[in-house]
Design an enzyme around this catalytic site. Structure first.
Site, PDB file in Angstrom:
ATOM      1  N   CYS A 268       0.764  -0.890   0.191  1.00  0.00           N
ATOM      2  CA  CYS A 268      -0.183  -0.142  -0.072  1.00  0.00           C
ATOM      3  C   CYS A 268       0.848   1.174   0.107  1.00  0.00           C
ATOM      4  O   CYS A 268       0.530   2.299  -0.636  1.00  0.00           O
ATOM      5  CB  CYS A 268      -1.047  -0.009   1.192  1.00  0.00           C
ATOM      6  SG  CYS A 268      -0.144   0.060   2.710  1.00  0.00           S
TER       7      CYS A 268
ATOM      8  N   HIS B 269      -7.095   8.868   2.640  1.00  0.00           N
ATOM      9  CA  HIS B 269      -7.149   9.535   1.296  1.00  0.00           C
ATOM     10  C   HIS B 269      -5.808  10.487   1.130  1.00  0.00           C
ATOM     11  O   HIS B 269      -5.474  11.312   2.083  1.00  0.00           O
ATOM     12  CB  HIS B 269      -8.226  10.410   1.438  1.00  0.00           C
ATOM     13  CG  HIS B 269      -8.954  10.762  -0.030  1.00  0.00           C
ATOM     14  ND1 HIS B 269      -9.188   9.885  -1.128  1.00  0.00           N
ATOM     15  CD2 HIS B 269      -8.856  11.869  -0.552  1.00  0.00           C
ATOM     16  CE1 HIS B 269      -9.404  10.715  -1.908  1.00  0.00           C
ATOM     17  NE2 HIS B 269      -9.285  11.926  -1.602  1.00  0.00           N
TER      18      HIS B 269
ATOM     19  N   ASN C  68      -7.958  18.402  -2.700  1.00  0.00           N
ATOM     20  CA  ASN C  68      -8.642  16.749  -2.766  1.00  0.00           C
ATOM     21  C   ASN C  68      -8.650  16.460  -4.452  1.00  0.00           C
ATOM     22  O   ASN C  68      -9.435  16.957  -4.984  1.00  0.00           O
ATOM     23  CB  ASN C  68     -10.036  16.768  -2.252  1.00  0.00           C
ATOM     24  CG  ASN C  68     -10.495  15.379  -2.380  1.00  0.00           C
ATOM     25  OD1 ASN C  68      -9.912  14.452  -3.307  1.00  0.00           O
ATOM     26  ND2 ASN C  68     -11.875  15.031  -1.781  1.00  0.00           N
TER      27      ASN C  68
END
EC number: 3.4.22.53
Length: 700
Positions: A105, A262, A286
Site C-alpha cells: 500500500c 485519502h 482533494n
C-alpha cells in the site's frame, strides 16, 4: 577485480551524462526501442528473459513456489483478460490504483500522489506505448535508483487468479498502466514479494529522484509552517493524509467533509491579517474533488469578509476543483501526516522556483575494513567512510535572527529489497555530523583517526538508527566545515549506500581519505658491507650456484619461522616466496644473490618487528583493523577502497591475517609502487600502458 572495473566504467558513463533523466540507463542492458522493433519485425510478442513470468518473479517465501497464495496463478496478457485493453484512458486517476494481494500500500499511495502531477507522471510512465499503436507486448517505465535514472523493460504478462489480476488493478478493469508499473518496480527489486512493507517516501523518491521527509502532525516542529512555505517556493511535492485505524475506515468521511486514508496535496501556505491578528492558512487539494472541507476558512466561510479584499481576491479567485483553505491549527488537528518530496534541480523546468542545491556521494561499508559500526564501537567507528561538506552561504531569511545554513541529509542503503530472497534485509543505519576543528580545516587527505572521535563530540546526528531504506533529517548549522560519518549500528556489516545533501545555498563536498603514500627505506649496500657471518650463512644456504630460488627460499624461511613462538603461522606459501624473489631479483635470473637476499632478510626482520608490536593481545595473529596500523608502520598510507581490497584479498573468513599474508601484502604493495615510480618519470601520478604491459604487471 571485475566489480572494480564495472564501477569505474559506470563512473565514466555517468560523467558523460548517462543516468540523467533524459539519458536513463537501460536496466540490465535492455533497450526498449530496439526490443520493440525486433518484436514488430519478427511478428511476435515480447517475452522478458530477465524477469520470466514464473514462480521466481512472484516471490521466495509467502509468495514462493510452494505457497498456497501462488497456487493456481496464471500469467496472462491484458489482451487475454479483456476485449479492449487500454494503457491509460482519460488520464491517470486514483481509480486506476486498487490494491491486490500484496502488502505494498506504501507503493500505491506513492503512485496515487504521482497522478497529481502530470509532468512527473510522464517521466515515470512514458507515453510512447499503448495496446494499439506498435503493440508488441513490451512496455517500459523509468525509476530513480540511488542517483541515476534507469529504464526498466517488462513484458505485459501479469499474474492472475480466476481470470482477475492478482495484484494492482484498475477499478474499471480495462486500464493497465498501474499493473505494469508495479511489475516493472517488482523487477527492479527482484520480485513482487520484495515490495511488501515500506514507506510512501521510498516510492516518492524512486518516482522523482527527490529527497522525501515526513512529519507526524501531532508532533510538528514549531517552524513547520515556515518549512511548508519554503518547500512550496522550491516546487516540492507536498502530500497529507488522515490515518485510519481499520480497513473499514478507508475513505470514511468526517463530519467536516475530510476523507480518511485519502491522499491530499498541499498547494499553498499564506499568512493573512484577519481583524488585526495574523492567521496562518494552508491550501489543500482533494485531487478527485468530490468533497471539500466545511470548517473555518472554507470557500463560504464568513471569515473571508474580515480579510483585505485584494488579498481575499488573490487567494480565492483561481481555485481548482476540490481545492480549499483551512486554518493551519485545524490542519494540525485534523490531519495525521505530512510528506514533503523535495525535488532535484533537474526535475523543475520552471525558473520561478528557488531550487535546492544537491550533493550526492556514493560509498560502501565492507566487513573488516570500512564497516566500523556506530559510536558505541570506538575501536572501529573511525574506519567508517568520512565525508566533508562545506556550508559557505547562510540562508536568505530576514525573519530568522539566528541565521545559519539549512540542509537535509538523506542516507540510503542500496539494493536491500533485492537481497531479501537471500535472507538479507535492511540494516539499521544512521549518521553523525562533526564540526571540523581549526587544525584540520581545508584538509581532505587525512582520514580522521580513532583519537579524534574519542575527543570530539558529534555536533548533530540522525534522530535515530533505523532499519528502513533511508534515514533523513533536516538541520540548520552555522556556515563552516563539517564531517558526516554514515554507519550501520553494528560493525562488520557489508552494504552499499548513497549519501545526499540538499542545501538551501550552494555547498561543496568531498570524500575524506588518506592520500596514497609509500615511504620505505631503501639502503644501497655493497657486498663489502655485509658481515662475514651472514656471507657464510648465505654460502651454506645457496649451494653451488650461489643463488637462492623461490623454492629454496620457502624452505629456509619456514625453518626459521617454525622456531618462533610469538608468531602463529602455517609457514610461507610458495606464492609469497615467488613475489619476494620478483621484487628483489634485479638481474632477472629468477633467483636471489647475496645482496638481494640480505635486503630481503632485513625486510623480513622489520616486518616481524611490526607484526609483534601491532599484535597487542599477543594472539600471534593480526586482525584486519590491526593490519591497517601495520601498513602505516611499514610506510604505506592507503585509501579506504584499498583497505577494502586488502581485507578481501588477504584476510580469512574471521578477518585474521597471518604473517605469510601480511608479508605477501607488503611485498606486493612495494613491488607495484616501485614499478609505477619507475615508469612515472615526470612524477605526474599517471602512467600509460598498452595491453601487453598491463598483462605483464597484473600477473605479478
Amino acid at each position: 577485480m571485475a566489480g572494480m572495473a564495472a564501477a569505474l566504467a559506470k563512473e565514466r558513463a555517468a560523467a558523460a551524462g548517462a543516468g540523467r533523466h533524459g539519458q536513463a540507463v537501460p536496466y540490465l542492458g535492455q533497450d526498449f526501442g530496439a526490443l520493440r522493433r525486433e518484436c514488430l519485425q519478427g511478428g511476435r510478442l515480447f517475452h522478458d528473459p530477465s524477469f520470466p513470468a514464473g514462480p521466481a518473479a512472484l516471490g521466495y517465501r509467502e509468495l514462493g513456489p510452494n505457497s498456497y497464495k501462488t497456487k493456481g496463478v496464471v500469467w496472462c496478457r491484458p489482451t487475454e483478460l479483456c476485449s479492449c485493453p487500454r494503457f491509460i484512458a482519460g488520464g491517470a486517476t486514483r481509480t486506476d490504483i486498487c490494491q491486490g494481494a500484496l502488502g505494498d500500500c506504501w507503493l500505491l499511495a506513492a503512485i496515487a500522489s504521482l497522478t497529481l502531477n502530470e509532468e512527473i507522471l510522464a517521466r515515470v510512465v512514458p507515453r510512447d506505448q499503448s495496446f494499439q499503436d506498435e503493440y508488441a507486448g513490451i512496455f517500459h517505465f523509468q525509476f530513480w535508483q540511488y542517483g541515476e535514472w534507469v529504464d526498466v523493460v517488462v513484458d505485459d504478462r501479469l499474474p492472475t487468479k480466476n481470470g482477475e489480476l492478482l495484484f494492482v488493478h484498475s477499478a474499471e478493469g480495462s486500464e493497465f498502466w498501474s499493473a505494469l508499473l508495479e511489475k516493472a518496480y517488482a523487477k527492479l527489486n527482484g520480485s513482487y514479494e520484495a515490495l511488501s512493507g515500506g514507506t510512501t517516501t521510498e516510492g516518492f523518491e524512486d518516482f522523482t529522484g527527490g529527497i522525501a521527509e515526513w512529519y507526524e502532525l501531532q508532533k510538528a516542529p514549531p517552524n513547520l509552517f515556515k518549512i511548508i512555505q519554503k518547500a512550496l517556493q522550491k516546487g516540492s511535492l507536498l502530500g497529507c493524509s488522515i490515518d485510519i485505524t481499520s480497513a473499514a475506515e478507508t475513505e470514511a468521511v468526517t463530519s467536516q467533509k475530510l476523507v480518511k486514508g485519502h491522499a491530499y496535496s498541499v498547494t499553498g501556505a499564506e499568512e493573512v491579517n484577519f481583524r488585526g491578528s495574523i492567521q496562518k492558512l494552508i491550501r489543500i487539494r482533494n485531487p478527485w474533488g468530490e468533497v471539500e472541507w466545511t470548517g473555518k476558512w472554507n470557500d463560504n466561510c464568513p471569515n473571508w469578509s474580515g480579510v483585505d479584499p485584494e488579498v481575499r481576491e488573490r487567494l480565492t479567485r483561481r481555485h481548482e476543483d476540490g481545492e480549499f483553505w483551512m486554518a493551519f491549527n485545524d490542519f494540525l488537528r485534523h490531519y495525521s501526516r505530512l510528506e514533503i518530496c523535495n525535488l532535484t534541480p533537474d526535475t523543475l523546468a520552471s525558473d520561478r522556483y528557488k531550487k535546492w542545491s544537491l550533493l550526492k556521494l556514493d560509498g560502501n561499508w565492507r566487513r573488516g575494513a570500512t564497516a566500523g559500526g556506530c559510536r558505541n564501537y570506538p575501536n572501529t567507528f573511525w574506519t567508517n567512510p568520512q565525508y566533508l561538506i562545506k556550508l559557505e552561504e547562510e540562508d536568505e531569511d530576514p525573519d530568522d535572527p539566528e541565521g545559519g545554513c539549512t540542509f537535509l541529509i538523506g542516507l540510503i542503503q542500496k539494493h536491500r529489497r533485492k537481497q531479501r530472497k537471500m535472507g538479507e534485509d535492511m540494516h539499521t543505519i544512521g549518521f553523525a555530523i562533526y564540526e571540523v576543528p581549526p587544525e584540520f580545516s581545508g584538509q581532505t587527505n587525512i582520514h580522521l583517526s580513532k583519537n579524534f572521535f574519542l575527543t570530539n563530540k558529534a555536533r548533530e546526528k540522525s534522530n535515530t538508527f533505523i532499519n528502513l531504506r533511508e534515514v533523513l533529517n533536516r538541520f540548520k548549522l552555522p556556515a563552516g566545515e563539517y564531517i558526516i560519518v554514515p554507519s550501520t549500528f553494528e560493525p562488520n556489516l557489508n552494504g552499499d549506500f548513497c549519501l545526499r545533501v540538499f542545501s538551501e545555498k550552494n555547498a561543496n563536498s568531498t570524500v575524506i581519505d588518506d592520500e596514497i603514500e609509500a615511504n620505505f627505506e631503501e639502503t644501497e649496500i655493497d657486498e663489502d658491507d655485509i658481515e662475514p657471518s651472514f656471507k657464510k650463512l648465505f654460502g651454506q644456504l645457496a649451494g653451488s650456484d650461489a643463488e637462492i630460488s623461490a623454492f629454496e627460499l620457502r624452505s629456509i624461511l619456514n625453518k626459521i619461522l617454525a622456531k618462533r613462538q610469538d608468531i602463529k603461522s602455517d609457514g610461507f606459501s610458495i606464492e609469497t616466496c615467488k613475489i619476494m624473489v620478483d621484487l628483489l631479483d634485479n638481474d632477472g635470473s629468477g633467483k636471489l644473490g647475496l645482496k638481494e637476499f640480505h635486503t630481503l632478510w632485513t625486510k623480513i626482520q622489520k616486518y616481524q618487528k611490526i607484526y609483534r608490536e601491532i599484535d597487542v593481545d599477543r594472539s600471534g595473529t593480526m586482525n584486519s583493523y590491526e593490519m591497517r596500523r601495520a601498513l602505516e608502520a611499514a610506510g604505506f598510507k592507503l585509501s579506504c577502497q584499498l583497505h577494502q581490497i586488502i581485507v578481501a584479498r588477504f584476510a580469512d573468513e574471521d578477518l585474521i591475517i597471518d604473517f605469510d599474508n601480511c608479508v605477501r601484502c607488503l611485498i606486493r604493495l612495494e613491488t607495484l609502487y616501485k614499478m609505477f615510480r619507475k615508469l612515472d618519470t615526470e612524477k605526474t601520478g599517471t602512467i600509460e600502458l598498452n595491453l601487453i604491459n598491463w598483462l605483464f604487471f597484473t600477473v605479478i
